[in-house]
Design a protein around this motif. Structure first.
Motif: not given
Length: 345
Positions: A5, A11, A14, A44, A67-69, A268
């Motif tokens: 993440w 964040n 999260f 990211s 994950g991932h965002r 989140w």
């Protein structure tokens, strides 16, 4: 368990949601042991995300990854995990491509772009908008959401007068807005994430466009009003978490989060919490840490209740039954339009 993440920059609760779930789970343990998290910051970035994915794939102690965002990272990383035999729980990737490649151990814990786009088009139709312009990010997220909205809009008799993915400057946008007005544009749909989404909303108002703005979950952030100011007023966006829902699982999460962190949870945090709690549930149901058995347990899951609502999964690993919440900016803060909301965020 691995977690990837953008913790340093995006964040947004999260990690706190994960930590809360971890505390609750490890009080009793799962299958006779405690869960341990290995957290990595993917920034990211596709490059960093794939590097982390390969490192997780090479770690023989890992069973699953959360994950991932970003969809741009999650989609290629999912193939690495699935090839390595790891389970992936994706709490934020809405791109249809995540589960469209025939992967067996990839699960999406959020409605995809098709579901969100269709919901927002249905809302636009209910508000009797007829001619809608679309502004979208030219990436996995933006294209998927824009396409879903346009397809559903067409199906219910609405017309997309234009699709825009970029503009040079404010003067260029004024020219575009003038064209939209001539075409009878009565609403603008935004398929973009923050902070670029807020910038566009602000520029749109500066360019003289006063019609309603609606957007996908990428605009669901307090920073929308903070960044765009008054330009964001009345904007309606999609979300997946209603902290005021009349449900014991939601009330427990909100109380526990506020007690631990002295602040109200946002979406989140709820997604981080649900991701780990759902993984613990799958471990218990499977009676095994073997990823394929965990995947089988998740595909059998029906109406598992989390902080973000009920979760059921289809054969492709997409979540079903999960509610899509509508929120509107009023007086500089989000107000929940969903029945049962009691306060502003």
């Amino acid at each position: 368990m691995g977690v990837a993440w953008p913790f340093a920059d995006r964040n947004e609760g999260f990690r706190e949601g994960l930590e809360l779930a971890l505390d609750e789970i490890n009080r009793q343990g799962v299958l006779g042991s405690r869960i341990r998290l290995i957290e990595k910051d993917d920034k990211s970035s596709v490059t960093d995300g794939l590097t982390i994915a390969q490192a997780f794939a090479n770690n023989s102690e890992l069973t699953a990854v959360i994950g991932h965002r970003s969809s741009a990272v999650a989609v290629p990383a999912s193939k690495v995990y699935d090839h390595a035999g790891l389970l992936l729980l994706a709490p934020s990737s809405t791109a249809p491509g995540l589960t469209a490649a025939g992967v067996d151990r990839v699960f999406r814990l959020i409605p995809d772009d098709t579901q969100i786009g269709s919901t927002m088009a249905a809302y636009a139709h209910a508000k009797r908008f007829n001619n809608v312009a679309i502004f979208y990010a030219n990436d996995e997220y933006g294209r998927g959401l824009a396409n879903a909205f346009e397809d559903e809009a067409k199906a219910v008799g609405m017309q997309t007068v234009d699709r825009l993915t970029d503009y040079k400057d404010l003067n260029d946008l004024r020219r575009i807005v003038a064209k939209w007005k001539l075409l009878g544009c009565d609403a603008v749909f935004v398929a973009e994430v923050m902070p670029d989404g807020a910038k566009f909303v602000s520029d749109l108002r500066k360019a003289g466009m006063k019609v309603p703005v609606i957007g996908g979950d990428g605009l669901d952030a307090a920073a929308l009003a903070d960044t765009a100011g008054g330009a964001a007023e009345d904007t309606v966006v999609a979300s997946i978490f209603n902290p005021f829902a009349a449900n014991e699982a939601v009330r427990h999460f909100v109380r526990s989060y506020e007690d631990k962190y002295n602040e109200a949870p946002r979406k989140w945090a709820a997604q981080g919490y649900d991701s780990l709690k759902l993984l613990a549930y799958a471990l218990e149901q499977a009676g095994s840490r073997e990823p394929s058995k965990l995947a089988e347990a998740l595909k059998r899951t029906k109406s598992w209740q989390g902080a973000s609502g009920p979760h059921s999964f289809d054969g492709s690993g997409d979540v079903r039954d999960m509610p899509i919440i509508l929120k509107q900016v009023k007086d500089g803060a989000f107000q929940y339009l969903t029945e049962g909301a009691r306060a502003n965020e």
